[in-house]
Design an enzyme around this catalytic site. Structure first.
Site, PDB file in Angstrom:
ATOM      1  CG  LEU A 107      -1.664   1.327   1.510  1.00 53.73           C
ATOM      2  CD1 LEU A 107      -2.722   1.572   0.430  1.00 53.73           C
ATOM      3  CD2 LEU A 107      -2.300   1.310   2.903  1.00 53.73           C
ATOM      4  N   GLY A 113      -0.704   8.179  -0.259  1.00 51.76           N
ATOM      5  CA  GLY A 113      -0.234   9.407  -0.900  1.00 51.76           C
ATOM      6  C   GLY A 113       0.675   9.049  -2.056  1.00 51.76           C
ATOM      7  CD1 TRP A 117       0.743  12.222 -11.904  1.00 48.50           C
ATOM      8  CD2 TRP A 117       2.173  13.093 -10.430  1.00 48.50           C
ATOM      9  NE1 TRP A 117       0.453  13.552 -11.785  1.00 48.50           N
ATOM     10  CE2 TRP A 117       1.311  14.124 -10.879  1.00 48.50           C
ATOM     11  CE3 TRP A 117       3.157  13.424  -9.482  1.00 48.50           C
ATOM     12  CZ2 TRP A 117       1.402  15.439 -10.430  1.00 48.50           C
ATOM     13  CZ3 TRP A 117       3.245  14.723  -9.031  1.00 48.50           C
ATOM     14  CH2 TRP A 117       2.377  15.715  -9.505  1.00 48.50           C
ATOM     15  N   GLY A 118       2.402   7.559  -8.899  1.00 47.13           N
ATOM     16  CA  GLY A 118       2.483   6.117  -8.856  1.00 47.13           C
ATOM     17  C   GLY A 118       3.790   5.461  -9.229  1.00 47.13           C
ATOM     18  CG  LEU A 138      -6.982  13.009  -0.161  1.00 44.70           C
ATOM     19  CD1 LEU A 138      -6.909  14.021   0.981  1.00 44.70           C
ATOM     20  CD2 LEU A 138      -8.326  12.277  -0.120  1.00 44.70           C
ATOM     21  CB  SER A 139      -4.121  14.636  -6.278  1.00 44.17           C
ATOM     22  OG  SER A 139      -3.944  15.176  -7.569  1.00 44.17           O
ATOM     23  CD  GLN A 163      -0.438  13.628  -6.802  1.00 38.93           C
ATOM     24  OE1 GLN A 163      -0.998  13.079  -5.855  1.00 38.93           O
ATOM     25  NE2 GLN A 163       0.710  14.269  -6.668  1.00 38.93           N
ATOM     26  CB  CYS A 191      11.790  24.260  -0.307  1.00 35.73           C
ATOM     27  SG  CYS A 191      10.048  24.543   0.067  1.00 35.73           S
TER      28      CYS A 191
END
Length: 394
Positions: free
Chosen positions: A172, A175, A178-179, A198-199, A202, A361
């Site tokens: 699993l 999040g 794109w996998g 949740l996208s 994506q 960042c």
């Protein structure tokens, strides 16, 4: 006046905090040199900031000034931000007036809205600068000369090795983006995997890749909140979550681990990869307003404590902070190279905002303001793991 403060005081302060020479240009005045040697960048102040704005939130005032071209930086933006963010502990934040921004709702409905606001701005946009793997998380640079794509491949290798993946296991990804991690795990180890996100964008992109690779019998992507896992009747040999915990919110960390516990089989392994902080903090106002609404960075110590409360045994903790500096600078380089296409998608304010996000960042990681940790956990004591970490570097 500069930044609403006496010029002499500001320049004296800049000389104290910077060992990099740079130039400051003020309206209708001669350029001012800070430090010795050739200037690495030039800061042009087109409109002085109000002192009240800086005291309300220093990062919000400076970030918006850059977005609106009230402040411009000629030269290396990363170098400029690296100096600024070395002093972030001195930044002012009016926590009371910014309460709603810093502490937004952690309800499932609101968090889906917040996640979508960042990840659903278009797969075409992200594909311009993330690289061929479409990995939107810290890469792993085994060698200084690794390309971004090579480093992202390294990251997948590193994670799958830590998870001790065996052929035919179930995995699993919470999040899943794109996998790419699940796609590689399925091709290499014939795993049966589920990715949840949740996208909408994506999920659409991941489903397309599943079909293109002919992996429909091995992989599935679901639009699903992690809170639904406990009621799902799903179980897995392994669970991974990369760059998702930052969206959970401090009030929901216990709930997150309860849901992982509910679907992970006894003796199963869970790898948690997330941006971390040295101490608990509600977050940066500019980042929360413009980039990651609702985002909260957990400290390492609070997550380790919760792991113990749920009888997750900590097998390995690794910091990849310096890897994220390199990753972000690679993304920024790709972003700048794709600028002609970006300009066809977004306005000037967004374009400046996004480069500021990537560079700030990178500077935050470089200064240790934030970190990146991978934690490997087992559900109960697990005695069949390799005795050393040597297998990770073979």
């Amino acid at each position: 006046m500069i930044f609403g403060i006496e010029k002499g005081k500001v320049l004296k302060y800049l000389e104290q905090i910077s060992n990099i020479p740079f130039t400051v240009k003020l309206p209708d005045e001669e350029p001012i040199k800070v430090g010795n040697g050739e200037s690495q960048f030039t800061v042009t102040v087109n409109r002085p900031l109000k002192k009240t704005d800086l005291l309300h939130s220093t990062s919000l005032a400076l970030g918006e000034a850059y977005m609106n071209r009230d402040i411009e930086v000629e030269g290396d933006l990363f170098a400029a931000l690296n100096i600024a963010l070395s002093q972030i502990e001195k930044f002012a934040v009016d926590s009371h007036s910014l309460k709603k921004l810093l502490h937004s709702s952690t309800s499932a409905k609101n968090q889906k809205k917040e996640v979508s606001s960042h990840y659903d701005i278009g797969n075409d946009f992200y594909s311009l600068w993330l690289g061929n793997t479409m990995n939107y998380s810290c890469a792993y640079f085994k060698n200084e000369k690794d390309t971004l794509d090579e480093a992202q491949e390294n990251k997948i290798d590193h994670i799958l090795s830590k998870l001790n993946i065996k052929d035919g296991m179930s995995l699993l990804d919470i999040g899943c983006g794109w996998g790419y991690l699940l796609l590689e795990a399925a091709k290499r180890h014939h795993i049966h995997g589920v990715g949840i996100t949740l996208s909408e964008e994506q999920a659409k992109g991941f489903q397309k890749k599943i079909e293109e690779e002919g992996l429909q019998d091995h992989l599935e992507v679901k639009i699903m909140d992690y809170r639904e896992l406990k009621k799902s009747d799903l179980t897995f040999d392994r669970v991974v979550s990369v760059g998702m915990l930052e969206h959970v919110g401090r009030a929901n960390y216990e709930l997150f681990f309860e849901n992982v516990d509910a679907v992970l089989k006894p003796q199963g392994l869970f790898l948690l990869h997330y941006i971390s902080a040295l101490k608990e903090h509600p977050g940066d106002p500019w980042i929360k307003k413009y980039i990651f609404p609702g985002g909260v960075i957990p400290s390492l110590r609070e997550i380790i404590q919760i792991c113990g409360d749920h009888r997750f045994y900590t097998l390995d903790v690794e910091s990849l902070r310096q890897h994220y500096v390199k990753t972000l600078l690679c993304w920024r380089e790709n972003y700048l190279q794709a600028m002609d296409q970006v300009k066809m998608m977004f306005d000037d304010q967004f374009i400046r905002m996004w480069e500021l996000y990537l560079c700030s960042c990178a500077a935050s990681f470089n200064n240790g303001v934030i970190d990146l940790h991978q934690i490997l956990l087992s559900k109960g004591p697990k005695n069949d793991m390799p005795l050393t970490r040597c297998h990770l570097y073979e």
